[in-house]
Design an enzyme around this catalytic site. Structure first.
Site, mmCIF file in Angstrom:
data_model
loop_
_atom_site.group_PDB
_atom_site.id
_atom_site.type_symbol
_atom_site.label_atom_id
_atom_site.label_comp_id
_atom_site.label_asym_id
_atom_site.label_seq_id
_atom_site.Cartn_x
_atom_site.Cartn_y
_atom_site.Cartn_z
ATOM 1 N N GLN A 81 0.817 -1.213 0.000
ATOM 2 C CA GLN A 81 0.000 0.000 0.000
ATOM 3 C C GLN A 81 0.849 1.261 0.000
ATOM 4 O OE1 GLN A 81 -3.363 -0.288 2.555
ATOM 5 N NE2 GLN A 81 -3.988 1.831 2.300
ATOM 6 N N ASP A 82 1.476 1.592 1.117
ATOM 7 C CA ASP A 82 2.374 2.742 1.148
ATOM 8 C C ASP A 82 3.558 2.411 2.046
ATOM 9 O OD1 ASP A 82 1.042 2.841 3.567
ATOM 10 O OD2 ASP A 82 0.756 5.006 3.560
ATOM 11 N N PRO A 83 4.642 3.195 1.973
ATOM 12 C CA PRO A 83 5.847 2.874 2.738
ATOM 13 C C PRO A 83 5.626 2.988 4.249
ATOM 14 C CG PRO A 83 6.315 4.439 0.969
ATOM 15 C CD PRO A 83 4.827 4.366 1.097
ATOM 16 N N ALA A 122 -0.420 6.827 5.177
ATOM 17 C CA ALA A 122 -1.373 7.138 4.098
ATOM 18 C C ALA A 122 -1.473 8.630 3.804
ATOM 19 C CB ALA A 122 -2.759 6.576 4.416
#
Length: 294
Positions: free
Chosen positions: A138-140, A209
């Protein structure tokens, strides 16, 4: 290009003689070099670009920072040339210029992770033709020192986060006799043809996010679609609703595996996931070398 005096702010770039135009007000900013810093009118602009232009009044057009096109973009992010055919169509999209301009602006006012040189590190471990498995994140990770451009992975000297711990537990479930290192750096996987790719490539420090609406998902989606079209027979591991909605490979062309997200909050324990075993069995049926995840 002649410029009249204007009481409003003037954003100017590199003029033909290598200096800012003397007609510019003393309080203006230069958009060359990514918009960093303000220079007095007439001061030498050492970071300018010879093809850039002066834009009077207010803000410059949304063309992105000076490094957002072609070779300059690849140098800025240390992108491997093998990925050029898959990335450059996205660079031609005006939305990408806006994405990179906003990314650059945020880098000047907040700490953005991972460091710029690691945002596209996934291009440096294997070429598109070497990819056999795609794992979508999804995101880091949003804490300093964790994210280094590979989905789920952390640097070797960093404690293993809970989600990654569950991923490694699934590997152990698939290969009970394997000796696990206990570390969370997945660079070995990446070199072996596993593309570990987040749909969002950056994050603000301490704010999960926080860049999910920036436009990275469109950029990454385009790259994955081109990879899928170029390489039939890939294995896609899509964990959780986000990955399954963001990336939709054609199951007639690829082996698509779905499971719950490896988060400890998921209802189904991720340790029971058999994706790694299933992926290697599929690759072997196609006479493709299996991946090494232990």
């Amino acid at each position: 290009m002649a410029m009249k005096r204007n009481p409003s702010r003037v954003f100017c770039a590199y003029s033909k003689n290598g200096t800012h135009r003397s007609a510019a007000p003393t309080t203006h900013r230069c958009i060359a070099g990514g918009g960093r810093g303000a220079l007095d009118a007439g001061a030498e602009n050492t970071q300018g670009h010879p093809e850039s232009r002066c834009f009077p009044g207010g803000r410059p057009p949304q063309t992105g920072p000076s490094w957002c096109l072609g070779a300059a973009f690849r140098r800025a992010f240390l992108i491997d040339d093998a990925w050029r055919p898959l990335l450059e169509p996205e660079l031609a999209n005006p939305l990408t210029a806006r994405l990179l301009a906003e990314y650059d602006r945020r880098c000047q006012t907040e700490e953005v992770l991972p460091p710029r040189e690691d945002v596209f590190s996934w291009t440096r471990y294997c070429t598109p033709d070497d990819v056999r498995v795609v794992i979508i994140g999804q995101d880091p990770y949003h804490h300093p020192g964790q994210a280094h451009g590979l989905a789920f992975s952390v640097r070797a000297d960093v404690p293993v986060p809970p989600s990654l711990r569950n991923v490694l537990a699934a590997v152990k479930n698939c290969y009970p006799d394997a000796r696990m290192s206990g570390r969370g750096c997945l660079e070995k996987w990446a070199r072996d043809g596993v593309l570990l790719l987040n749909t969002t490539l950056t994050v603000k420090r301490g704010a999960a996010a926080s860049t999910s609406k920036l436009g990275w998902d469109r950029f990454v989606g385009g790259v994955v679609r081109r990879l899928a079209a170029r390489r039939p027979g890939l294995v896609f591991m899509l964990w959780g609703a986000h990955a399954q909605n963001a990336i939709r490979p054609d199951p007639r062309q690829h082996y698509v595996l779905k499971f719950s997200h490896p988060s400890p909050l998921s209802k189904v324990p991720f340790g029971t996931c058999q994706h790694f075993l299933a992926a290697n069995r599929y690759l072997e049926t196609r006479d493709i070398m299996p991946i090494t995840v232990v």
